[in-house]
Scaffold this active site. Structure first.
Site, PDB file in Angstrom:
ATOM      1  CG  ASP A  91      14.881   5.735 -23.019  1.00 20.50           C
ATOM      2  OD1 ASP A  91      14.185   6.079 -22.040  1.00 20.50           O
ATOM      3  OD2 ASP A  91      15.510   4.672 -23.055  1.00 20.50           O
ATOM      4  CG  ASP A 274      12.196   0.943 -28.492  1.00 17.36           C
ATOM      5  OD1 ASP A 274      13.425   0.721 -28.499  1.00 17.36           O
ATOM      6  OD2 ASP A 274      11.514   0.914 -27.450  1.00 17.36           O
TER       7      ASP A 274
END
Length: 378
Positions: A91, A274
């Site tokens: 990320d 996720d």
């Protein structure tokens, strides 16, 4: 990166797919365990590999401060540093900057924030976010986005959406300029995903989706959900955006990961997920079982000789009782957290295997019916 849709479910947007990465093939729909600081908490990497987990998530924001991107690069990249042979999605850190960092200030160039480690002020830009992830050697790199809080005023949502689009353009330009310079393997093997923002405003979500598809990304993530909004509104956003996005690209919903949410979103055509819940709940003494969630710290489990879940074949369920794990948690023994963490992650992994199996056999509707109204806590 190459993404293949292998099979679609009749009467649904659910689909079976395959993601080809430099570190192996990832079957989708797929749940990614979260390894924020280059480790999935309380889990050995070999245990994840032995269970067939092929893709995990790490966060560039946390790694930026400790140990530092340059340190990881000296070790040969993130895979070598953490001893992980599978694929890694990183990320960009945008969500953490806006939600965790004090004194955060947004500029057209990027976002200025205070380091949680030493108090220094740093600037995260679309370019630096891409550079950092590429130096880590990530298989899937995420563009920098502006994640607005919920609720937000319409004006603020529009500004965040436009900023996300502009940052995505700059990130893509940096990606194109830098990937062959930093990657030793063929650059086409690695991938860059764009992140769609817009809050719960479906018009803004579609606007952002359209603009990101014009820029062109290998995959598309729906960000900015699970920040306090009602689940029904989240689901409406996912449904609208998923039906609009390019069907040839993988679709990823960020941070939403209750098992029943995953089932609902697979039905809407989402491929990647996720969530920190499996390991976070384990650290608080909770276990996923077929019927929902049980809280092993509760006194009623003190003399319970049964396994966490009689249908589970994980090490914790094969070897230990609920009563023993209750004792470990009450005694603050690390083993208790390790056993629950592995059990919970394998519960998720088994769920994804079942989802893929039912899709492969054309029985998705039957599976969906089994999961209706499953939101049980005990």
């Amino acid at each position: 990166m190459k993404f293949e849709v292998i099979q679609k479910s009749g009467g649904s947007r659910a689909r079976l797919g395959r993601l080809l990465t430099p570190h192996g093939v990832v079957e989708t729909p797929c749940f990614m365990p979260v390894g924020t600081s280059a480790t999935v908490k309380a889990i050995f990497p070999k245990d994840l590999e032995e269970e067939g987990i092929k893709l995990i998530l790490a966060n560039a924001y946390h790694l930026l401060f400790r140990p530092g991107i340059s340190v990881i690069k000296e070790f040969g990249g993130l895979h070598q540093f953490m001893g992980w042979n599978g694929a890694i999605l990183t990320d960009s850190g945008g969500f953490q900057v806006f939600s965790l960092s004090p004194f955060c200030k947004i500029f057209p160039e990027g976002v200025r924030f205070k380091s949680p480690v030493d108090g220094s002020f740093l600037m995260l830009t679309p370019e630096s976010a891409i550079h950092a992830q590429m130096e880590l050697g990530s298989d899937i790199v995420m563009s920098l986005d502006h994640c607005p809080p919920w609720p937000s005023k319409e004006k603020d949502l529009l500004e965040a959406t436009r900023r996300t689009i502009q940052w995505a353009k700059r990130g893509k330009e940096t990606w194109m300029q830098q990937q062959e310079k930093l990657f030793s393997k063929p650059s086409a093997s690695y991938s860059l995903f764009g992140i769609i923002q817009g809050g719960t405003d479906e018009r803004l979500r579609l606007y952002c989706s359209e603009e990101l598809m014009k820029i062109g990304f290998d995959g598309y993530a729906i960000g900015g959900l699970s920040v306090g909004e009602p689940h029904e509104e989240s689901l409406a956003v996912v449904k609208t955006v998923s039906s609009f996005l390019d069907e040839k690209a993988p679709k990823y919903v960020m941070g939403m990961g209750q098992p029943w949410q995953i089932v609902q979103m697979v039905d809407l055509g989402i491929d990647l997920f996720d969530c920190v819940l499996p390991t976070r709940l384990a650290r608080h003494g909770s276990a996923y079982v077929e019927e929902g969630i049980i809280h092993i710290k509760n006194a009623r489990f003190r003399k319970d000789g049964s396994p966490l879940d009689s249908r589970c074949s994980c090490y914790a369920c094969r070897k230990f009782s609920r009563g023993y794990i209750h004792h470990l948690l009450k005694s603050k023994e690390i083993l208790g957290i390790m056993l629950l963490s592995m059990h919970n992650l394998l519960f998720y992994n088994r769920l994804m295997k079942e989802i893929r199996s039912f899709l492969a056999h054309g029985q998705w509707v039957d599976f969906l019916a089994r999961w209706k109204d499953k939101k049980v806590t005990k």
